[in-house]
Design a protein around this motif. Sequence first.
Motif, PDB file in Angstrom:
ATOM      1  N   VAL A  50     -25.162 -24.004   8.880  1.00 38.56           N
ATOM      2  CA  VAL A  50     -26.569 -24.312   8.348  1.00 38.56           C
ATOM      3  C   VAL A  50     -27.468 -23.919   9.175  1.00 38.56           C
ATOM      4  N   ASP A  51     -27.361 -23.885  10.520  1.00 34.25           N
ATOM      5  CA  ASP A  51     -28.345 -23.637  11.403  1.00 34.25           C
ATOM      6  C   ASP A  51     -28.655 -21.948  11.728  1.00 34.25           C
ATOM      7  N   ASP A  52     -28.005 -21.427  10.908  1.00 34.20           N
ATOM      8  CA  ASP A  52     -28.072 -20.079  11.196  1.00 34.20           C
ATOM      9  C   ASP A  52     -28.419 -19.498   9.660  1.00 34.20           C
ATOM     10  N   ALA A  53     -29.896 -18.918   9.615  1.00 35.85           N
ATOM     11  CA  ALA A  53     -30.387 -18.704   8.428  1.00 35.85           C
ATOM     12  C   ALA A  53     -29.732 -17.150   8.162  1.00 35.85           C
ATOM     13  N   GLU A  54     -29.327 -16.572   8.904  1.00 32.72           N
ATOM     14  CA  GLU A  54     -28.994 -15.168   8.335  1.00 32.72           C
ATOM     15  C   GLU A  54     -27.218 -15.437   8.093  1.00 32.72           C
ATOM     16  N   MET A  55     -26.616 -16.543   7.930  1.00 32.13           N
ATOM     17  CA  MET A  55     -25.372 -16.369   7.498  1.00 32.13           C
ATOM     18  C   MET A  55     -25.433 -17.136   5.903  1.00 32.13           C
ATOM     19  N   ARG A  56     -24.558 -16.413   5.059  1.00 31.66           N
ATOM     20  CA  ARG A  56     -24.491 -16.725   3.707  1.00 31.66           C
ATOM     21  C   ARG A  56     -23.357 -16.751   3.028  1.00 31.66           C
ATOM     22  N   TYR A  57     -23.039 -17.840   2.477  1.00 30.14           N
ATOM     23  CA  TYR A  57     -21.667 -17.931   1.766  1.00 30.14           C
ATOM     24  C   TYR A  57     -21.790 -18.006   0.087  1.00 30.14           C
ATOM     25  N   VAL A  58     -20.790 -17.498  -0.489  1.00 29.38           N
ATOM     26  CA  VAL A  58     -20.818 -17.151  -1.926  1.00 29.38           C
ATOM     27  C   VAL A  58     -19.550 -17.299  -2.753  1.00 29.38           C
ATOM     28  N   VAL A  59     -19.534 -17.951  -3.780  1.00 28.66           N
ATOM     29  CA  VAL A  59     -18.487 -18.177  -4.809  1.00 28.66           C
ATOM     30  C   VAL A  59     -18.479 -16.957  -5.623  1.00 28.66           C
ATOM     31  N   VAL A  60     -17.372 -16.154  -5.720  1.00 28.74           N
ATOM     32  CA  VAL A  60     -17.304 -15.078  -6.903  1.00 28.74           C
ATOM     33  C   VAL A  60     -16.222 -15.525  -7.653  1.00 28.74           C
ATOM     34  N   HIS A  61     -16.875 -15.486  -9.137  1.00 28.39           N
ATOM     35  CA  HIS A  61     -16.014 -15.928 -10.355  1.00 28.39           C
ATOM     36  C   HIS A  61     -15.087 -14.471 -10.629  1.00 28.39           C
ATOM     37  N   LEU A  62     -14.029 -14.269 -10.000  1.00 25.19           N
ATOM     38  CA  LEU A  62     -13.283 -13.082  -9.951  1.00 25.19           C
ATOM     39  C   LEU A  62     -12.552 -12.904 -11.531  1.00 25.19           C
ATOM     40  N   HIS A  63     -12.247 -14.211 -12.259  1.00 24.45           N
ATOM     41  CA  HIS A  63     -11.808 -14.059 -13.401  1.00 24.45           C
ATOM     42  C   HIS A  63     -12.812 -13.506 -14.527  1.00 24.45           C
ATOM     43  N   ARG A  64     -14.255 -13.688 -14.117  1.00 24.23           N
ATOM     44  CA  ARG A  64     -15.067 -12.946 -15.132  1.00 24.23           C
ATOM     45  C   ARG A  64     -15.137 -11.572 -14.687  1.00 24.23           C
ATOM     46  N   LEU A  65     -14.965 -11.076 -13.594  1.00 26.24           N
ATOM     47  CA  LEU A  65     -14.679  -9.576 -13.516  1.00 26.24           C
ATOM     48  C   LEU A  65     -13.461  -8.882 -13.945  1.00 26.24           C
ATOM     49  N   LEU A  66     -12.639  -9.661 -14.066  1.00 23.28           N
ATOM     50  CA  LEU A  66     -11.092  -9.127 -14.335  1.00 23.28           C
ATOM     51  C   LEU A  66     -11.218  -8.948 -16.064  1.00 23.28           C
ATOM     52  N   GLU A  67     -11.774  -9.789 -16.705  1.00 17.66           N
ATOM     53  CA  GLU A  67     -11.930 -10.039 -18.163  1.00 17.66           C
ATOM     54  C   GLU A  67     -13.463 -10.198 -18.618  1.00 17.66           C
ATOM     55  N   PRO A  68     -14.244  -9.279 -18.316  1.00 14.97           N
ATOM     56  CA  PRO A  68     -15.657  -9.257 -18.900  1.00 14.97           C
ATOM     57  C   PRO A  68     -16.072  -9.360 -20.076  1.00 14.97           C
ATOM     58  N   GLU A  69     -15.103  -8.841 -21.273  1.00 16.60           N
ATOM     59  CA  GLU A  69     -15.633  -9.185 -22.480  1.00 16.60           C
ATOM     60  C   GLU A  69     -15.576 -10.678 -22.838  1.00 16.60           C
ATOM     61  N   ASN A  70     -14.694 -11.439 -21.996  1.00 15.80           N
ATOM     62  CA  ASN A  70     -14.491 -12.980 -22.592  1.00 15.80           C
ATOM     63  C   ASN A  70     -15.748 -13.684 -22.015  1.00 15.80           C
ATOM     64  N   PRO A  71     -16.405 -14.595 -22.936  1.00 16.08           N
ATOM     65  CA  PRO A  71     -17.733 -15.171 -22.196  1.00 16.08           C
ATOM     66  C   PRO A  71     -17.306 -16.300 -21.426  1.00 16.08           C
ATOM     67  N   PRO A  72     -17.908 -16.653 -20.477  1.00 17.04           N
ATOM     68  CA  PRO A  72     -17.820 -17.772 -19.431  1.00 17.04           C
ATOM     69  C   PRO A  72     -17.444 -19.014 -20.243  1.00 17.04           C
TER      70      PRO A  72
END
Length: 75
Positions: A50-72
């Motif tokens: 939290v004290d390092d403004a240049e570090m960033r973490y994310v959550v990627v929804h891989l299931h949405r990338l694997l089946e892009p035709e299915n709505p979230p």
Amino acid sequence: MSKLHLVFGGRVKDPQALDFTDLSKIDFVGMFDNYADAEDAWRGAAQRTVDDAEMRYVVVHLHRLLEPENPPQPG
């Protein structure tokens, strides 16, 4: 299919963006089969840096990338 979520982070050039400075130093936190666990892991990793403004973490929804035709789906 499982709802796969990838949590990772690293140093970014701009704290408002996702342009990582060195992909060889990406911190792969883990893969999770539900959003709640992924969010917990993301929160823990983000709070550790939290004290390092240049570090960033994310959550990627891989299931949405694997089946892009299915709505979230909720949850």
